[in-house]
Design an enzyme around this catalytic site. Structure first.
Site, PDB file in Angstrom:
ATOM      1  N   LEU A 104      54.544  40.229  26.078  1.00 48.10           N
ATOM      2  CA  LEU A 104      55.643  39.296  25.858  1.00 48.10           C
ATOM      3  C   LEU A 104      55.335  38.067  26.686  1.00 48.10           C
ATOM      4  CD1 LEU A 104      58.955  41.404  25.976  1.00 48.10           C
ATOM      5  CD2 LEU A 104      58.182  39.933  24.107  1.00 48.10           C
ATOM      6  N   ASP A 105      55.665  36.893  26.174  1.00 47.62           N
ATOM      7  CA  ASP A 105      55.395  35.669  26.904  1.00 47.62           C
ATOM      8  C   ASP A 105      56.066  35.688  28.278  1.00 47.62           C
ATOM      9  OD1 ASP A 105      54.034  34.716  24.689  1.00 47.62           O
ATOM     10  OD2 ASP A 105      55.803  33.716  23.874  1.00 47.62           O
ATOM     11  N   TYR A 106      55.519  34.922  29.182  1.00 49.26           N
ATOM     12  CA  TYR A 106      56.030  34.828  30.557  1.00 49.26           C
ATOM     13  C   TYR A 106      57.523  34.490  30.574  1.00 49.26           C
ATOM     14  CZ  TYR A 106      56.498  32.970  35.344  1.00 49.26           C
ATOM     15  OH  TYR A 106      56.899  32.721  36.632  1.00 49.26           O
ATOM     16  N   ASP A 107      57.928  33.563  29.710  1.00 47.68           N
ATOM     17  CA  ASP A 107      59.319  33.117  29.697  1.00 47.68           C
ATOM     18  C   ASP A 107      60.173  33.848  28.665  1.00 47.68           C
ATOM     19  OD1 ASP A 107      57.770  31.934  27.793  1.00 47.68           O
ATOM     20  OD2 ASP A 107      58.525  29.907  28.068  1.00 47.68           O
ATOM     21  N   SER A 108      59.650  34.927  28.093  1.00 49.27           N
ATOM     22  CA  SER A 108      60.417  35.760  27.179  1.00 49.27           C
ATOM     23  C   SER A 108      60.813  37.051  27.887  1.00 49.27           C
ATOM     24  CB  SER A 108      59.604  36.090  25.919  1.00 49.27           C
ATOM     25  OG  SER A 108      59.272  34.907  25.219  1.00 49.27           O
TER      26      SER A 108
END
Length: 254
Positions: A104-108
């Protein structure tokens, strides 16, 4: 019996097969004193296999499976060269060595599956399985019917056209709205790029479901073992609509 090195590493809970291949390419794996190469096979019962100079344990422990709520601003890896918070920081109380399935993306935020079962990981990630992943997304503005139609037909990104997505409107406020997107691909920052192409920036992104396994009430940073029923949902053959052979099913150990 000789099997491919990347599968051995995955079954030992070292890394996913894809990451194991990267370890071999980087020259970190040695078999019987010689540097390993991609495609090489070995017998874990007879051959001496070392990773970063350490002899690997030949008998893998029990297979374990977890659902984890990855918080925002956490990297989906066990280590990070930039010293940012990682998923590995949350795994100290798990005795088995597990690794994330995908990312999952860092900001997700949201559901991230963890395991030491290489076959299970391969089943979730293999493109042919088309494992559905469901995301709830807060976007700037409100998606029009035309926007939804474009997303559901597939949209062209820099790395090719996406497969058709399923889109469902959830709720809206004065300036923003929530939508639910279901995709089965795993392109980098795919959801964000898809929505940007139709003119909407993402304000928040949460994955809530993977292949029938739901995030449920897990709070950020919490995890739970998967149930046997959840594990079996992944082993179901999507193409035939029947369960995989019994020998491939795994029992949950917690």
């Amino acid at each position: 019996m000789e099997i491919r090195l990347q599968k051995i590493l995955a079954e030992l809970g070292i890394a996913s097969r894809r990451k194991a291949e990267a370890m071999i390419e980087e020259g970190r794996v040695v078999v019987n004193g010689k540097m390993a190469v991609i495609g090489q096979k070995a017998d874990p019962e007879l051959d001496h296999i070392k990773l970063d100079g350490k002899l690997l344990t030949r008998r893998p422990g029990p297979k374990v499976y977890y659902a984890f709520h990855k918080p925002r601003n956490v990297v989906s890896t066990l280590e990070d060269p930039q010293e940012r918070p990682t998923v590995g920081d949350y795994l100290r109380r798990i005795k088995a060595r597990v690794y994330p399935i995908g990312r999952l993306d860092y900001d997700s935020e949201g559901l991230l599956l963890l395991t030491n079962d290489g076959d299970f990981t391969q089943t979730v990630l293999h493109p042919a399985k088309k494992t559905p992943k469901v995301y709830q997304v807060k976007v700037k503005g409100v998606l029009s019917d035309e926007d939804i139609d474009v997303l559901e037909k597939g949209i062209y990104l820099e790395d090719g056209k996406t497969a058709p997505a399923k889109v469902r409107k959830m709720k809206k406020t004065k300036e923003n709205s929530w939508v639910e997107l279901t995709i089965h691909e795993g392109k980098k920052r795919q959801i964000r790029r898809m929505l940007y192409r139709v003119g909407h920036s993402v304000l928040r992104l949460m994955r809530v479901k993977v292949g029938g396994i739901e995030l449920g009430g897990l709070a950020p940073g919490e995890m739970r073992p998967l149930t046997q029923k959840e594990i079996e949902k992944i082993w179901v053959k999507k193409t035939a609509g029947v369960a995989a052979p019994a020998k491939r099913k795994r029992r949950a150990h917690v």
